[in-house]
Enzyme design. Structure first.
Site, mmCIF file in Angstrom:
data_model
loop_
_atom_site.group_PDB
_atom_site.id
_atom_site.type_symbol
_atom_site.label_atom_id
_atom_site.label_comp_id
_atom_site.label_asym_id
_atom_site.label_seq_id
_atom_site.Cartn_x
_atom_site.Cartn_y
_atom_site.Cartn_z
ATOM 1 C CG HIS A 116 -30.742 1.568 4.195
ATOM 2 N ND1 HIS A 116 -29.594 0.826 4.394
ATOM 3 C CD2 HIS A 116 -30.466 2.807 4.660
ATOM 4 C CE1 HIS A 116 -28.682 1.583 4.961
ATOM 5 N NE2 HIS A 116 -29.176 2.801 5.131
ATOM 6 C CG ASP A 118 -29.682 7.371 4.232
ATOM 7 O OD1 ASP A 118 -29.752 6.258 4.807
ATOM 8 O OD2 ASP A 118 -28.609 7.890 3.879
ATOM 9 C CG HIS A 263 -26.703 3.521 1.513
ATOM 10 N ND1 HIS A 263 -27.757 4.344 1.179
ATOM 11 C CD2 HIS A 263 -26.550 3.649 2.856
ATOM 12 C CE1 HIS A 263 -28.216 4.938 2.258
ATOM 13 N NE2 HIS A 263 -27.517 4.527 3.305
ATOM 14 N NE ARG A 278 -26.946 9.865 8.045
ATOM 15 C CZ ARG A 278 -27.975 9.025 7.989
ATOM 16 N NH1 ARG A 278 -27.828 7.855 7.392
ATOM 17 N NH2 ARG A 278 -29.118 9.323 8.545
HETATM 18 C C1 SIN Z 1 -25.828 4.760 6.402
HETATM 19 O O1 SIN Z 1 -26.596 3.883 6.073
HETATM 20 O O2 SIN Z 1 -26.146 5.951 6.323
HETATM 21 C C2 SIN Z 1 -24.451 4.420 6.944
HETATM 22 C C3 SIN Z 1 -23.628 3.656 5.970
HETATM 23 C C4 SIN Z 1 -22.282 3.292 6.532
HETATM 24 O O3 SIN Z 1 -22.070 3.383 7.746
HETATM 25 O O4 SIN Z 1 -21.431 2.899 5.748
#
Ligand code: SIN
Length: 287
Positions: A116, A118, A263, A278
């Site tokens: 996906h 973000d 990702h 994050r």
């Molecule tokens: C995410 O998709 O922002 C998280 C990715 C992760 O936890 O590695």
């Protein structure tokens, strides 16, 4: 093998760069983000990020303020809607499977996640996302990054013509089940229509901008054709040669460009702790 970063002035390079994979990514060696960085060093970091799509700085000891100070150099942080996962600084959200008093302390807690980008369900999706690793499982919980430029560039010409000018609906239709692909929109699910191919505002390069987790349908096509086309695009963009798999170490600060990468995450044991901080940076409306 390390290579020195581009040096337009007669100043020594402020850091070294080490490629992470053939697909994308570079490690920046020799920068401590707990200290202020000067404008020249920041400009070099941003160039390295634009060229490599994902940058990694290892062995960092960062407070929330340090992480946000670095993020803000790229632009204002995006607003966090899941306030229950904010501990201190309002721009920092925890990603974690840890429970305290039976309650999760972080978002996206469990295991595997589909590819996906973000906030692609919003009008202005995140330009960048930055994860800082505090606790990682002994195995798994790796983050996979796919190169959206390479995915677009390697499409057959006929496919490029088929998707030219097309738009797709992207929806935030998952909670912790980030392996559930939504194909129908439930009432009230946040969603937004964006181009299937977007042009990066800094590099001018085109990237494929659909993803398996959140892209629901291509506008203007009958449902069976949209489903078939999306399935082909998802399989193509997730091909192994476009992907770098990051194995986390505590102290890793990694930042990716949501405008040209996707990702995903590999599975990990629910009995092991994983804790990340994050910060996402607000982006522009994709064109
Ligand atoms: C995410 O998709 O922002 C998280 C990715 C992760 O936890 O590695």
């Amino acid at each position: 093998m390390e290579r020195a970063c581009a040096e337009p002035e007669l100043r020594p390079p402020p850091f070294a760069l080490r490629p992470l994979s053939a697909a994308l990514g570079a490690e920046i060696i020799g920068v401590d983000l707990s200290a202020e960085i000067d404008d020249y060093t920041f400009a070099q970091i941003r160039d390295a990020w634009h060229q490599n799509l994902v940058i990694l700085l290892r062995d960092q000891e960062l407070s929330e303020e340090d992480q946000v100070r670095f993020a803000e150099k790229f632009g204002p942080p995006a607003v966090i809607h899941t306030k229950q996962f904010v501990r201190n600084h309002p721009a920092v959200m925890l990603i974690s499977n840890i429970r305290e008093d039976g309650k999760l302390i972080g978002a996206l807690p469990d295991g595997e996640m589909h590819f996906h980008t973000d906030q692609c369900h919003q009008q202005r999706p995140a330009m960048a996302s930055m994860l800082y690793a505090l606790e990682v499982p002994s195995t798994g919980g790796n983050t996979l990054f796919a190169n959206g430029y390479a995915a677009y560039a390697t499409l057959p010409d006929g496919m490029k013509r088929r998707i030219e000018g097309r738009k797709a609906l992207n929806a935030y239709d998952y909670d912790s089940a980030a392996m559930k692909r939504g194909t129908r929109l439930a009432e009230g699910v946040p969603s937004y229509v964006h181009p299937v191919v977007r042009t990066h505002p800094a590099t001018g390069r085109k990237a494929l901008y659909v993803n398996r987790l959140m892209t629901v349908r291509i506008e203007g096509l009958p449902e069976p054709e949209s489903n078939e086309l999306l399935a082909t695009l998802f399989d193509h963009q997730e091909r192994r040669e476009f992907v770098y798999e990051h194995v986390w170490r505590p102290g890793d600060l990694l930042m990716w460009d949501n405008r040209c990468t996707l990702h995903a995450r590999t599975d990990f044991s629910p009995n092991e702790r994983r804790l990340m901080r994050r910060v996402t940076i607000l982006g522009e409306k994709p064109v």
